[in-house]
Design a protein around this motif. Structure first.
Motif, short mmCIF file in Angstrom:
data_model
loop_
_atom_site.label_atom_id
_atom_site.label_comp_id
_atom_site.label_asym_id
_atom_site.label_seq_id
_atom_site.Cartn_x
_atom_site.Cartn_y
_atom_site.Cartn_z
N GLN A 1 0.86 -1.40 0.28
CA GLN A 1 0.14 0.14 0.12
C GLN A 1 1.04 1.27 -0.43
O GLN A 1 2.11 1.68 1.03
N VAL A 2 0.51 1.73 -1.09
CA VAL A 2 1.09 3.25 -1.05
C VAL A 2 0.94 5.08 -0.92
O VAL A 2 -0.38 4.22 -1.66
N TYR A 3 0.96 5.32 -0.83
CA TYR A 3 0.09 6.89 -0.80
C TYR A 3 0.82 7.89 -1.96
O TYR A 3 2.14 7.94 -2.18
N LEU B 1 -4.38 7.17 -1.99
CA LEU B 1 -3.94 5.13 -1.66
C LEU B 1 -3.94 4.56 -2.91
O LEU B 1 -4.99 4.38 -3.79
N PHE B 2 -3.23 3.77 -3.30
CA PHE B 2 -2.42 3.40 -4.30
C PHE B 2 -2.33 2.10 -3.84
O PHE B 2 -1.83 2.41 -2.53
N ARG C 1 1.14 9.26 -18.85
CA ARG C 1 2.90 8.08 -19.56
C ARG C 1 3.58 8.47 -19.64
O ARG C 1 4.47 10.04 -20.07
N GLY C 2 4.80 7.88 -19.26
CA GLY C 2 5.62 8.51 -18.32
C GLY C 2 6.72 9.17 -17.32
O GLY C 2 7.31 9.50 -17.88
N GLU C 3 5.68 9.40 -17.32
CA GLU C 3 5.73 10.41 -15.79
C GLU C 3 6.08 9.72 -15.14
O GLU C 3 5.65 8.35 -14.41
N THR C 4 7.15 10.10 -13.85
CA THR C 4 7.63 9.60 -12.80
C THR C 4 7.06 10.23 -11.15
O THR C 4 7.80 11.46 -11.72
N ILE C 5 6.44 10.04 -10.64
CA ILE C 5 5.68 9.92 -9.72
C ILE C 5 6.72 9.24 -7.84
O ILE C 5 7.29 8.44 -8.44
N THR C 6 6.12 10.14 -6.93
CA THR C 6 7.10 9.94 -5.69
C THR C 6 5.78 9.49 -4.92
O THR C 6 5.27 10.19 -4.24
N VAL C 7 6.18 8.13 -4.62
CA VAL C 7 4.87 7.23 -3.68
C VAL C 7 5.60 7.00 -2.25
O VAL C 7 7.17 6.75 -1.99
N ASP C 8 4.67 7.37 -1.08
CA ASP C 8 5.04 7.32 0.21
C ASP C 8 4.70 5.30 0.44
O ASP C 8 3.72 5.03 -0.16
N ASN D 1 0.05 10.52 25.03
CA ASN D 1 -0.21 12.29 24.03
C ASN D 1 0.31 11.64 22.75
O ASN D 1 -0.88 12.25 21.95
N LEU D 2 0.73 10.91 21.85
CA LEU D 2 0.84 10.92 20.61
C LEU D 2 1.61 9.54 20.02
O LEU D 2 0.99 9.04 20.78
N TYR D 3 0.35 8.66 18.90
CA TYR D 3 0.62 8.42 18.26
C TYR D 3 0.91 7.96 17.25
O TYR D 3 1.06 8.54 16.01
N VAL D 4 2.52 7.35 17.02
CA VAL D 4 3.03 7.01 15.71
C VAL D 4 2.78 5.94 14.17
O VAL D 4 3.09 4.68 15.43
N LYS D 5 2.50 5.84 13.59
CA LYS D 5 3.02 5.28 12.33
C LYS D 5 3.48 4.70 10.94
O LYS D 5 3.86 6.23 10.83
N PRO D 6 3.90 3.82 10.28
CA PRO D 6 3.98 4.28 9.10
C PRO D 6 3.30 5.38 8.64
O PRO D 6 2.02 5.30 8.69
N LEU D 7 3.55 6.07 7.32
CA LEU D 7 2.70 6.93 6.41
C LEU D 7 1.17 6.66 6.13
O LEU D 7 0.47 6.64 5.99
#
Length: 851
Positions: free
Chosen positions: A97-99, A104-105, A147-154, A525-531
Motif C-alpha cells: 500500500q502506497v500514497y 491511496l494506491f 505516460r512516462g511520468e515519474t511519481i514519488t510514492v510514500d 499523548n501521541l501515536y506514530v505509525k508508518p505514513l
C-alpha cells in the motif's frame, strides 16, 4: 367476476383517492428502504468480492501464511522440482500500500517478466520490460497522470520513485481492478520496496489436460501442503472468500433486518387502510351480499384491493429505492471501508436483480395484510343496517382474549431470545423481538379502553372551561369509540417509535462503552505509525531503533510499541497483537474480566499464556484455561488462555501476546506503531514537529494526537449508524402517514356527525380542535406503548442481538432526553397530520351545511 370486482375496487379507491395515495406512499417508502438496503448490501458484497479477487487473485489455489507475514520466494523453485510435475501455473505475488498526493494506491507485484517472452511485440504489457508500473484501466485520467511520468510514492516510512508506463489493456479480469492499482514486476517491487526475496502469496492456476474437479483439487492441495510445510496454508478461492465475506455477514444481516421494519410498518398501514375501508363500507358489503355475492367473492375482492395497493406501492418503491440507493451504497461502502478494508478497494458497484423479488415481496405482504380485514368483510350479513357499534363493542369485549394472547406471544418471544445464532446471525433475537412487537400490539384495545377512562377523569372542569370540556369529551369519546379504526394506526406509531428508541439505546450504550474504553486505552499523548498505515489492515512497520531514539528525548516519559498481525484460525479472520502490557498497565489499565487482574498481567508478562478479546472468546467458544493454537512462520504454537478482556477494535477478535515474544515467534522486532507518553502534554505539537524534522533519513510518519485519534474513532462510530437512523426515520414517517390516513377516513365517515355539530353551534375551529385532539390521543397512545416497547427492544438489541452478532458486552444506557425529544416530535407531527384531511373536508362540510 374478476373484472367487475376490479372495476369496483378501482372506483372505491378513486373515491378515497387521498387515503389510497397516502397508503401507496407508505408502502413505497417501506419498499424503497428494502430495495436501497439490498442494493447497498449486494454492492458491498460485490465490491468486497472484487476487492478480495483484486488482493488475492482469481486463482484455483493459493499458498499463503496464516500468520499474515511474508515468506520466502524460493518455495516457487521447490514446487517446480516436484515429481510428478504440479499441473498448475505458479504465480508469486507481493502487495504493498502506497500514497501519492494523499491518494491511496495498491501496488501488486507479479512475476510478469517471465511471461512476457510469449507475448507478441507491441502488446501493452511489453512495456513492463521497462522498469515501472502500469495502472488499471481508467487510472491515468482519474488521477491526472501521464505516460512516462515519474511519481514519488510514500511506502511505509520511505519515498519510492515509480515511473508510469501506461495502463493495462481492458479485459474482463482487469476491469475488476480498482483504478488506483499499480501493476509491477515482482522483482522490482521486492527491490524498490525493501522486501528482497519476500512474497505474500503464490497463486496457482490449473493447466491440466482435463477439467479441474473438486477431488483433483483436494488431492493436489494436500500434496502441495506437504511441500509448503506447516507454516503455510493451501486454500481454495471459495475458502478465502468465505473467510473475508464472513466479516460482512453481521453488518449486512443486521442492516437488512432493520430495513424490514419499514415493510412491517407498511404492512400495518395496509392492514389499517383495508380495515377502515371494510368497516366504512359495511352497508355496501351487506348490499352486495343481498344481491347474491358470496363471502368467497368478497374475500377475493378485498384481497384484490390489497394486491392493487401492493403493485402501485411496490412499483413506486422500486423507483424510489434506486434513488435512495445512491445514498445507502455510499454510506455502507464508507462504513465497511473504515471498519474492514482500506477505501481504495471498496468501489461503489450497483447490482441488479433485487427489484423483482422485492416487488413480489411487497405484493405478497400487501395481500397478506389485506387477508385479515377480508375475513371480517366475509362476515357481512345479507341485511341492511349499520353495525359499527357492534364492531366496536365486540373489540372491547375481546380484551381478556387479547391480554391472554399478548402474554402468550410475549412469552414465546422471550423463549426465542434464548435460541443460539445460526452462522453468526441472531435470528432468535430478531424473531423474538418481532413476536414481542405483535404481543404489545394486542394490548392496544385494552390500553385504549384504560386510557379512555383516564381521559374522562382528566377532562377540564365544566364550571371553569365548558367549551374545552365539550371538545375534550367529544375527542376522547370518539378516540375510544373508534378503536376499530385507530388500533392499527396506534400500533404503527408504536412500532416506528419503538424501533427508533431501541436503536437510540444501542447507540447511546455503545457510545458510552466506547468512550470508557477510549479513556482506558487511548491515553497516550501521541501515536506514530508508518505514513501508509491509515487503516487496520496495514502491514508496514517502523524502524526497530525508533522506540529507543524517541524514549531518549527529555520531554518523553515512556514509549510503548505495538503491532498487529492478521491471522486465520479455524477459517476465521482474527488479529494477533504484541504489547508490553507490563509497562502500559499503569497508564492504560486493560479491562480484564478477572477478579485478579494484576496476577493475570504478571503471568502474561512472564509468557505463561495469552489474553483474548471478548468477541474472539464468544465466537470461538474459548474460556480461560483452554488451549489455543496460534499460527506462526515456524508452524503452530500452543498457548494457554489466561483471561478475557474487553476490546472494541474489531468484531473479528484479538489475541494478545507479550512484546518480548514477538521476535522469537515472528522473527522481527519492528513495531507497527508507537504510543508516546509525554511528561507535559503541552509538548505534543513540539514532539510532532521533531519527529518530522530530526529523525535520520526523514522517514514519513502518520502522526495522531490523542484528541485526533479519539475524534477519528468516534467519527467512524457515528458514520456506521447514520444509515440506520435514516432507515428508521422513514419507518417513523410511514407510521405518521398511518395516523393521517386513519383520520381522513374517520372524518369522511363522520361527515354527518360533523354537520350536526355545526348545526348545534360548533364552529369549524372547534371541530378542527376535536380532530387534532383525537389525533393527539392516538399518537399519545402509540407513544406510551412505543416507549415501553422501545425499552424492551433496546434491551434485546444490546444484550441479545449485539452480543450474538459481535460478541461485545455494552453498558446499558437509557437516553431519556433523546427519547423525550423523539416522543415530542412524533406527537407534534402525528397531531398536525390531522390538518391535511381536515382542510380537504372543510369545504365539503360547509357546502353540506348550506344545502
Amino acid at each position: 367476476m374478476t373484472t367487475p370486482f376490479f372495476s369496483y375496487s378501482i372506483s372505491h379507491m378513486r373515491r378515497h383517492w387521498l387515503v389510497t395515495l397516502l397508503t401507496i406512499l407508505g408502502i413505497s417508502s417501506g419498499t424503497a428502504v428494502i430495495i436501497s438496503v439490498l442494493l447497498a448490501n449486494e454492492s458491498a458484497l460485490l465490491s468486497f468480492t472484487r476487492a478480495i479477487i483484486h488482493i488475492k487473485g482469481k486463482n484455483d489455489l493459493v499458498i499463503r501464511s496464516p500468520s499474515g507475514v511474508p515468506f520466502r520466494d524460493d518455495l516457487v523453485d521447490n514446487l517446480h522440482l516436484v515429481t510428478p510435475e504440479i499441473p498448475f501455473r505458479l504465480s508469486p505475488v507481493i502487495t504493498k500500500q502506497v500514497y501519492y498526493q494523499n491518494s491511496l494506491f495498491f501496488v501488486r507485484g507479479m512475476d510478469l517478466l517471465s511471461e512476457l517472452d510469449g507475448m507478441p511485440k507491441g502488446s501493452p504489457s511489453q512495456r513492463l520490460r521497462e522498469k515501472g508500473a502500469l495502472l488499471a484501466p481508467g487510472g491515468l485520467n482519474r488521477y491526472h497522470l501521464r505516460r512516462g511520468e515519474t511519481i514519488t510514492v510514500d511506502s511505509g516510512i520511505t519515498h519510492v520513485p515509480v515511473k508510469i508506463l501506461g495502463e493495462i489493456p481492458k479485459t474482463e479480469s482487469t476491469l475488476l481492478m480498482a483504478a488506483n492499482t499499480l501493476i509491477m514486476d515482482i522483482s522490482w517491487v521486492q527491490g524498490d520496496f525493501h522486501s528482497p526475496g519476500q512474497i505474500d502469496q503464490i497463486d496457482l492456476f490449473w493447466r491440466g489436460s482435463h477439467p479441474l474437479t473438486p477431488n483433483t483439487l483436494s488431492f493436489w492441495a494436500k500434496k502441495i501442503r506437504q511441500i509448503a510445510g506447516p507454516a503455510l496454508s493451501v486454500e481454495s478461492p471459495d475458502a478465502q472468500h468465505r473467510e473475508y465475506a464472513r466479516l460482512l455477514d453481521s453488518y449486512r444481516s443486521n442492516l437488512l433486518a432493520l430495513s424490514l421494519v419499514s415493510l412491517i410498518v407498511g404492512m400495518f398501514l395496509i392492514y389499517n387502510t383495508i380495515s377502515l375501508l371494510v368497516i366504512q363500507r359495511q352497508k355496501e358489503l351487506q348490499t352486495l351480499r343481498l344481491l347474491g355475492t358470496t363471502p368467497r367473492e368478497i374475500l377475493v375482492m378485498i384481497l384484490l384491493e390489497g394486491g392493487i395497493l401492493g403493485v402501485l406501492g411496490g412499483g413506486l418503491g422500486v423507483f424510489l429505492g434506486h434513488l435512495l440507493s445512491h445514498i445507502t451504497i455510499k454510506a455502507v461502502a464508507g462504513t465497511l471501508s473504515a471498519i474492514y478494508l482500506p477505501p481504495h478497494i471498496m468501489p461503489n458497484l450497483t447490482p441488479r436483480g433485487a427489484d423483482l423479488p422485492v416487488f413480489l415481496l411487497t405484493i405478497g405482504a400487501s395481500v397478506f395484510s389485506a387477508f385479515f380485514p377480508a375475513r371480517i368483510a366475509m362476515q357481512a350479513s345479507p341485511s341492511i343496517g349499520a353495525d359499527r357499534p357492534h364492531t366496536e363493542e365486540r373489540i372491547h369485549q375481546q380484551w381478556k382474549w387479547r391480554v391472554f394472547s399478548g402474554l402468550s406471544l410475549g412469552l414465546l418471544g422471550a423463549l426465542l431470545l434464548k435460541t443460539p445464532p445460526i452462522h453468526g446471525f441472531p435470528w432468535g433475537g430478531y424473531i423474538g423481538a418481532l413476536a414481542l412487537v405483535f404481543a404489545v400490539s394486542l394490548f392496544v384495545p385494552p390500553g385504549v379502553r384504560l386510557m379512555g377512562a383516564l381521559l374522562r377523569a382528566l377532562a377540564p372542569p365544566e364550571s371553569l372551561f365548558p367549551e374545552a370540556r365539550s371538545i375534550w369529551s367529544h375527542a376522547s369519546s370518539q378516540f375510544v369509540f373508534g378503536i376499530s379504526r385507530s388500533q392499527v394506526a396506534i400500533s404503527a406509531v408504536m412500532v416506528g417509535l419503538s424501533m427508533m428508541i431501541g436503536i437510540s439505546i444501542l447507540v447511546e450504550s455503545f457510545e458510552r462503552t466506547l468512550e470508557i474504553w477510549i479513556q482506558q486505552n487511548l491515553v497516550a499523548n501521541l501515536y506514530v505509525k508508518p505514513l501508509t498505515c491509515r487503516a487496520l489492515t496495514c502491514r508496514d512497520t517502523l524502524p526497530p531503533d525508533l522506540e529507543k531514539r524517541i524514549a531518549s528525548w527529555k520531554e518523553v516519559k515512556m514509549v510503548a510499541p505495538y503491532v498487529l498481525f492478521p491471522l486465520s484460525i479455524n477459517g476465521r479472520r482474527v488479529w494477533l497483537g504484541f504489547s508490553p502490557l507490563d509497562r502500559l498497565i499503569q497508564k492504560a489499565p486493560l479491562s480484564i474480566m478477572d477478579p485478579h487482574p494484576k496476577k493475570i498481567v504478571r503471568e502474561f508478562s512472564n509468557g505463561d499464556g495469552v489474553l483474548i478479546s471478548e468477541s474472539f472468546a464468544f465466537h470461538s467458544k474459548k474460556n480461560p484455561g483452554d488451549t489455543l493454537e496460534i499460527p506462526t512462520p515456524d508452524g503452530q504454537k500452543r498457548y494457554r488462555i489466561l483471561a478475557i478482556f474487553h476490546d472494541y477494535q474489531s468484531s473479528a477478535g484479538l489475541i494478545l501476546l507479550p512484546w518480548n515474544k514477538m521476535e522469537s515467534l515472528f522473527h522481527t522486532d519492528r513495531p507497527g506503531s508507537l504510543s508516546i507518553f509525554l511528561k507535559n502534554p503541552s509538548d505534543t505539537e513540539k514532539i510532532m514537529a521533531r519527529l518530522t524534522r530530526d529523525i535520520p533519513g526523514h522517514p514519513a510518519f502518520f502522526l495522531r494526537s490523542q484528541s485526533g485519534l479519539n475524534h477519528r474513532v468516534m467519527r467512524i462510530f457515528h458514520q456506521s449508524f447514520a444509515i440506520t437512523y435514516a432507515l428508521l426515520g422513514i419507518s417513523l414517517l410511514v407510521s405518521i402517514i398511518g395516523v393521517g390516513n386513519t383520520l381522513f377516513l374517520l372524518i369522511h365517515e363522520r361527515k354527518w356527525e360533523m354537520e350536526l355539530l355545526r348545526i348545534l353551534g360548533f364552529t369549524s375551529g372547534q371541530i378542527m380542535q376535536i380532530i387534532l385532539l383525537e389525533a393527539f390521543f392516538m399518537a399519545l397512545a402509540g407513544t406510551i406503548l412505543g416507549i415501553f416497547l422501545g425499552t424492551v427492544v433496546g434491551y434485546i438489541i444490546v444484550f441479545v442481538i449485539n452480543r450474538e452478532a459481535f460478541g461485545w458486552t455494552l453498558f446499558w444506557i437509557w437516553p431519556g432526553e433523546r427519547i423525550a425529544l423523539l416522543s415530542m416530535a412524533l406527537l407534534l407531527a402525528a397531531t398536525l397530520s390531522g390538518l391535511v384531511p381536515w382542510m380537504i373536508f372543510k369545504k365539503k362540510l360547509e357546502k353540506g351545511i348550506s344545502t
